[in-house]
Design a protein around this motif. Structure first.
Motif, short mmCIF file in Angstrom:
data_model
loop_
_atom_site.label_atom_id
_atom_site.label_comp_id
_atom_site.label_asym_id
_atom_site.label_seq_id
_atom_site.Cartn_x
_atom_site.Cartn_y
_atom_site.Cartn_z
N VAL A 1 -8.36 -8.17 -2.73
CA VAL A 1 -8.60 -8.26 -1.29
C VAL A 1 -8.58 -6.86 -0.68
O VAL A 1 -7.57 -6.16 -0.78
N PRO A 2 -9.69 -6.47 -0.05
CA PRO A 2 -9.69 -5.19 0.67
C PRO A 2 -8.79 -5.28 1.90
O PRO A 2 -8.71 -6.31 2.55
N VAL A 3 -8.12 -4.17 2.19
CA VAL A 3 -7.24 -4.08 3.35
C VAL A 3 -7.94 -3.22 4.40
O VAL A 3 -8.36 -2.11 4.10
N LEU A 4 -8.05 -3.78 5.62
CA LEU A 4 -8.74 -3.06 6.69
C LEU A 4 -7.79 -2.65 7.80
O LEU A 4 -6.83 -3.36 8.11
N ARG A 5 -8.08 -1.51 8.40
CA ARG A 5 -7.43 -1.06 9.63
C ARG A 5 -8.55 -0.62 10.57
O ARG A 5 -9.33 0.26 10.23
N ASP A 6 -8.63 -1.26 11.72
CA ASP A 6 -9.68 -0.97 12.69
C ASP A 6 -11.07 -1.02 12.06
O ASP A 6 -11.94 -0.20 12.33
N GLY A 7 -11.27 -2.01 11.18
CA GLY A 7 -12.57 -2.22 10.56
C GLY A 7 -12.88 -1.30 9.40
O GLY A 7 -13.93 -1.41 8.78
N LYS A 8 -11.98 -0.39 9.07
CA LYS A 8 -12.19 0.56 7.96
C LYS A 8 -11.30 0.18 6.78
O LYS A 8 -10.16 -0.25 6.95
N VAL A 9 -11.82 0.37 5.58
CA VAL A 9 -11.06 0.07 4.37
C VAL A 9 -9.96 1.12 4.19
O VAL A 9 -10.24 2.32 4.17
N VAL A 10 -8.72 0.64 4.06
CA VAL A 10 -7.59 1.55 3.83
C VAL A 10 -6.88 1.26 2.51
O VAL A 10 -5.92 1.94 2.17
N GLY A 11 -7.36 0.27 1.78
CA GLY A 11 -6.76 -0.04 0.50
C GLY A 11 -7.35 -1.30 -0.09
O GLY A 11 -8.22 -1.95 0.51
N LEU A 12 -6.88 -1.62 -1.28
CA LEU A 12 -7.31 -2.83 -1.98
C LEU A 12 -6.09 -3.33 -2.74
O LEU A 12 -5.46 -2.57 -3.47
N ILE A 13 -5.75 -4.59 -2.53
CA ILE A 13 -4.63 -5.14 -3.28
C ILE A 13 -5.12 -6.24 -4.21
O ILE A 13 -6.10 -6.92 -3.92
N SER A 14 -4.41 -6.35 -5.31
CA SER A 14 -4.75 -7.39 -6.29
C SER A 14 -3.63 -8.42 -6.31
O SER A 14 -2.53 -8.19 -5.80
N ILE B 1 -14.54 -3.52 -7.85
CA ILE B 1 -15.04 -2.36 -7.11
C ILE B 1 -15.67 -2.86 -5.82
O ILE B 1 -16.45 -3.83 -5.84
N LEU B 2 -15.35 -2.21 -4.73
CA LEU B 2 -16.01 -2.54 -3.46
C LEU B 2 -17.39 -1.93 -3.43
O LEU B 2 -17.58 -0.78 -3.84
N VAL B 3 -18.35 -2.67 -2.92
CA VAL B 3 -19.70 -2.17 -2.72
C VAL B 3 -19.84 -1.88 -1.24
O VAL B 3 -19.61 -2.77 -0.40
N THR B 4 -20.13 -0.62 -0.92
CA THR B 4 -20.21 -0.19 0.48
C THR B 4 -21.55 0.47 0.78
O THR B 4 -22.24 0.93 -0.13
N ASP B 5 -21.87 0.52 2.07
CA ASP B 5 -23.07 1.24 2.49
C ASP B 5 -22.71 2.70 2.76
O ASP B 5 -21.56 3.12 2.56
N ALA B 6 -23.67 3.47 3.23
CA ALA B 6 -23.46 4.90 3.47
C ALA B 6 -22.40 5.16 4.53
O ALA B 6 -21.77 6.22 4.54
N ALA B 7 -22.16 4.21 5.42
CA ALA B 7 -21.14 4.35 6.46
C ALA B 7 -19.80 3.75 6.02
O ALA B 7 -18.90 3.58 6.83
N ASP B 8 -19.69 3.43 4.73
CA ASP B 8 -18.48 2.84 4.14
C ASP B 8 -18.12 1.47 4.69
O ASP B 8 -16.96 1.08 4.67
N LEU C 1 0.82 -1.21 0.00
CA LEU C 1 0.00 0.00 0.00
C LEU C 1 0.85 1.26 0.00
O LEU C 1 0.48 2.26 -0.61
N GLN C 2 2.00 1.21 0.68
CA GLN C 2 2.90 2.37 0.67
C GLN C 2 3.35 2.68 -0.76
O GLN C 2 3.47 3.84 -1.14
N SER D 1 -3.48 4.14 -1.52
CA SER D 1 -4.63 3.53 -0.86
C SER D 1 -5.96 3.95 -1.45
O SER D 1 -6.99 3.86 -0.80
N ASP D 2 -5.94 4.41 -2.70
CA ASP D 2 -7.20 4.77 -3.35
C ASP D 2 -8.04 3.52 -3.56
O ASP D 2 -7.54 2.50 -4.04
N VAL D 3 -9.30 3.61 -3.19
CA VAL D 3 -10.23 2.49 -3.37
C VAL D 3 -11.49 3.04 -4.03
O VAL D 3 -12.09 3.99 -3.55
#
Length: 143
Positions: free
Chosen positions: A104-117, A38-45, A7-8, A12-14
């Motif tokens: 694979v989405p990358v999470l930090r504390d339950g939040k999406v911080v990136g996506l790796i292929s 593309i990730l599908v997210t709700d209003a709270a991401d 990610l560095q 971390s654009d998703v």
């Protein structure tokens, strides 16, 4: 090597969409951005699913062109495998291979911080192997 290192390097654009987004718009975004999922997210991401090129192809094969009017929620994969920044690349690559998915989405504390292929992972793994080979060549020529 960890996911965080990838990610560095790549950022971390998703790209996300809502479940109500028509498949036609998902296809346009994939083509425009040159991405495979593309990730599908709700209003709270929060992640609701992921929609990949493979999901789209399967749906088009089964339902024909009218599938392009379906909402993303009808097409997406809902059992999304995620990882953390501290996860080893080899572990994530193993999950991708055994699960037959490429993103694979990358999470930090339950939040999406990136996506790796799988392409990202392979690129960095190759770089690591090349660096190790160069270090070995240097070591050999110095002795």
């Amino acid at each position: 090597m960890t996911v965080g290192i990838i990610l560095q390097g790549k950022g971390s654009d998703v790209i996300t969409a809502r479940g109500t987004t028509p498949l036609r718009d998902i296809c346009s975004t994939l083509a425009e951005k040159g991405i495979g999922a593309i990730l599908v997210t709700d209003a709270a991401d929060h992640i609701e699913g992921i929609i990949s090129e493979r999901d789209i192809v399967k749906t088009l094969a089964a339902k024909g062109p009218e599938a392009l009017n379906l909402p993303a929620s009808n097409v997406m994969t809902t059992a999304v495998v995620t990882c953390g920044e501290d996860d080893a690349i080899m572990d994530v690559m193993s999950k991708m291979t055994s699960g037959r998915f490429r993103h694979v989405p990358v999470l930090r504390d339950g939040k999406v911080v990136g996506l790796i292929s799988i392409g990202d992972a392979v690129k960095y793994r190759i770089a690591q192997v090349e660096m190790e080979a160069e270090q070995m060549r240097t070591y050999i020529t110095m002795t």
